[in-house]
Design a protein around this motif. Sequence first.
Motif, short mmCIF file in Angstrom:
data_model
loop_
_atom_site.label_atom_id
_atom_site.label_comp_id
_atom_site.label_asym_id
_atom_site.label_seq_id
_atom_site.Cartn_x
_atom_site.Cartn_y
_atom_site.Cartn_z
N GLY A 325 0.80 -1.22 0.00
CA GLY A 325 0.00 0.00 0.00
C GLY A 325 0.82 1.26 0.00
N GLY A 326 1.97 1.23 -0.64
CA GLY A 326 2.82 2.41 -0.72
C GLY A 326 3.65 2.65 0.54
N ARG A 327 3.63 1.71 1.46
CA ARG A 327 4.40 1.87 2.69
C ARG A 327 5.42 0.75 2.82
NH1 ARG A 327 0.97 2.74 7.96
NH2 ARG A 327 3.13 2.76 8.72
N THR A 328 6.47 1.05 3.56
CA THR A 328 7.54 0.08 3.78
C THR A 328 7.48 -0.42 5.21
OG1 THR A 328 8.98 1.16 2.16
CG2 THR A 328 10.02 -0.32 3.76
N ILE A 329 7.43 -1.74 5.37
CA ILE A 329 7.38 -2.36 6.70
C ILE A 329 8.75 -2.96 6.98
CG2 ILE A 329 6.20 -4.00 8.19
CD1 ILE A 329 4.40 -1.79 7.01
N SER A 330 9.41 -2.45 8.03
CA SER A 330 10.75 -2.94 8.38
C SER A 330 10.78 -3.33 9.84
CB SER A 330 11.80 -1.86 8.09
OG SER A 330 11.51 -0.68 8.81
N ASP A 331 11.94 -3.84 10.26
CA ASP A 331 12.12 -4.26 11.66
C ASP A 331 12.92 -3.22 12.43
OD1 ASP A 331 10.74 -6.60 11.44
OD2 ASP A 331 12.51 -7.85 11.06
N PHE A 332 12.63 -3.13 13.73
CA PHE A 332 13.41 -2.29 14.64
C PHE A 332 14.57 -3.14 15.14
CE2 PHE A 332 14.19 -0.61 18.98
CZ PHE A 332 14.49 0.70 18.64
N HIS A 333 15.78 -2.76 14.82
CA HIS A 333 16.97 -3.56 15.12
C HIS A 333 16.81 -4.97 14.52
CE1 HIS A 333 18.52 -0.40 17.51
NE2 HIS A 333 17.82 -0.63 18.61
N GLY A 334 16.50 -5.01 13.23
CA GLY A 334 16.29 -6.28 12.54
C GLY A 334 17.54 -7.13 12.45
N LYS A 335 17.34 -8.45 12.32
CA LYS A 335 18.46 -9.39 12.18
C LYS A 335 18.90 -9.55 10.73
CE LYS A 335 18.51 -10.24 16.57
NZ LYS A 335 19.65 -9.78 17.41
N ASN A 336 18.02 -9.12 9.81
CA ASN A 336 18.32 -9.16 8.38
C ASN A 336 18.71 -10.55 7.91
OD1 ASN A 336 17.94 -6.29 8.12
ND2 ASN A 336 19.97 -6.02 9.04
N ARG A 337 17.92 -11.53 8.34
CA ARG A 337 18.16 -12.91 7.91
C ARG A 337 16.87 -13.70 8.03
NH1 ARG A 337 18.47 -16.16 12.42
NH2 ARG A 337 19.08 -15.18 14.42
#
Length: 571
Positions: A325-337
């Motif tokens: 929906g035009g938004r980006t969902i990311s993690d707070f202090h993500g592990k990126n894996r």
Amino acid sequence: MTTAASEPTSFLQIRRSQPRVGAGSISSGAVRSRVYLAMAAFAAVYLLIGGRLVLLAQMDETPAAEFISAQDAVAASRPDLVDRNGEILATDIRTASVYAEPRKIVDVEEVLEGLGSVFPELNSDTMRQRLSSRAGFIWLKREISPAQQQAIHRLGLPGIGFLWEKQRFYPGGPTAGHIVGSVNIDNQGLAGMEKHVDDAWLSDLRSIGFASDRPMEPVRLAVDLRVQHVVRDELAKAMERYQAIAAVGIVLDAHTGEVVAMSSLPDYDPNNREEALDKDKLNRATGGVFEMGSVFKTFTTAMALDSGRVSMRDSFDATRPIRAGGRTISDFHGKNRILSVPEIFIYSSNIGTAKMMLATGIDEQQAFLKKLGMTERLPTELPENATPLLPKRWGELAAITVSFGHGISVTPMQTAVAAAALVNGGRLIPPTFLPRDEQTANSLATRVISEEASRAMRYLFRLNVLSGSGKRAEVPGYLVGGKTGTAEKVENGRYVSNKRRNSFLSAFPMDDPRYVVLVVLDEPKPEREGLAATAGLNTAPVTGAIIRRAAPMLGVLPQFGEGAETIEISY
């Protein structure tokens, strides 16, 4: 020859035989008329006096309708409210109120001057008009002190009297204010359990005259005053330590649905009715709705596991943000894996949680939250129950944000009740502020998840305290488990990064959870410079402090030694 001695004639006969003549003479009829007139005059005076005395006697013996109504109102009784151990939370005490009967007042100015010496505010033109009326009864001052009552009594003012009435008294002050509620000056319930008692049966008794000066059985509540004090005390200390603007704490019996403690700060003293009108002192636990943030991941995880479409062995790719929906969902202090389901939970991954929801389905999400009671007003005995705020359009973006606690606002009580169902074996039990046994609770319960899914949630709760963001909630021996939540607040339609509402949703002991504990802090600040203000650093330790103090009071024994950390779980 006849002499005077031979023909005696009485003096009286001579006087009667000679009628009186002249201008000053009065007839016998006139004399009688004057006597009758005098008698009639005296009779009229006596009748007038007697009539007045009868009228005055009737005024004394037949009180004004207003007086009778006031007398009935102040005589109305209320039952004591007591906690589960019999400790008094609310009771009636006798207090005097002063009134006037204006038609019996001889000197209005004297009364005004006398009243003004004790209550200066009563010496006014408005009061002069009221006292000069022909009213049968008016209140002057309700619920006065004994010293004020004695001062008025010593003045001896005609037409001024006292009625003894029932005044509600709360020995604990604000300790359980939002639970017991308050009453108005006529002893009628306005809020909390006081209002519930009126609505349930007391108002009906009053209407038929069976609530006046009658002893009543106390109404026992489910709250434990000792635990209630602990919760309020820890919240107050946390607000000071973290400079928060508000706080909520709930302790709920997971097996019966009984509310053992509930505190919302700032609170008010029900002995001071004016404080109850302060909008900042509302009952946030049941009467306010908030975005609960990451604690909502608990419900998303339970839904996914219960659906059978996600298992504890599954993993989801959290290396890149999600676009929706035009938004980006990311993690707070993500592990990126790639993260396993337990890792998604303990690392509080927004990406992983959203993907679990999508794997389950948007329609399933709506149905599951409805089944948990999160989409409609949660009824309790308290009248203060707010209605959740839901997305206007439940599309993909809304479903994703709801999965991690944004875009949906519920009450803290709804959150605690739903969490209890996830850890007690999967049964949703309606909350109650009245005592309830487990048999009754079981008859009211509805199954929302399977026992297998509930065991998995207990495992994840405990794992998060052992290895995740909830470490500071750990209390040795009590197997505490839980989930942190840090939600940014919304101002002017936008999320504000420097204002948060933090929460910790927990239960103990996790091998067989008996109690759910929820703590919420509104806008907490870092404890000291250089630290963050996340839930793991503030609401988690507050929860641990509550459990440490309250668990022994609740009869929960600590577990130490080998095997104490064993929690049944199967993959």
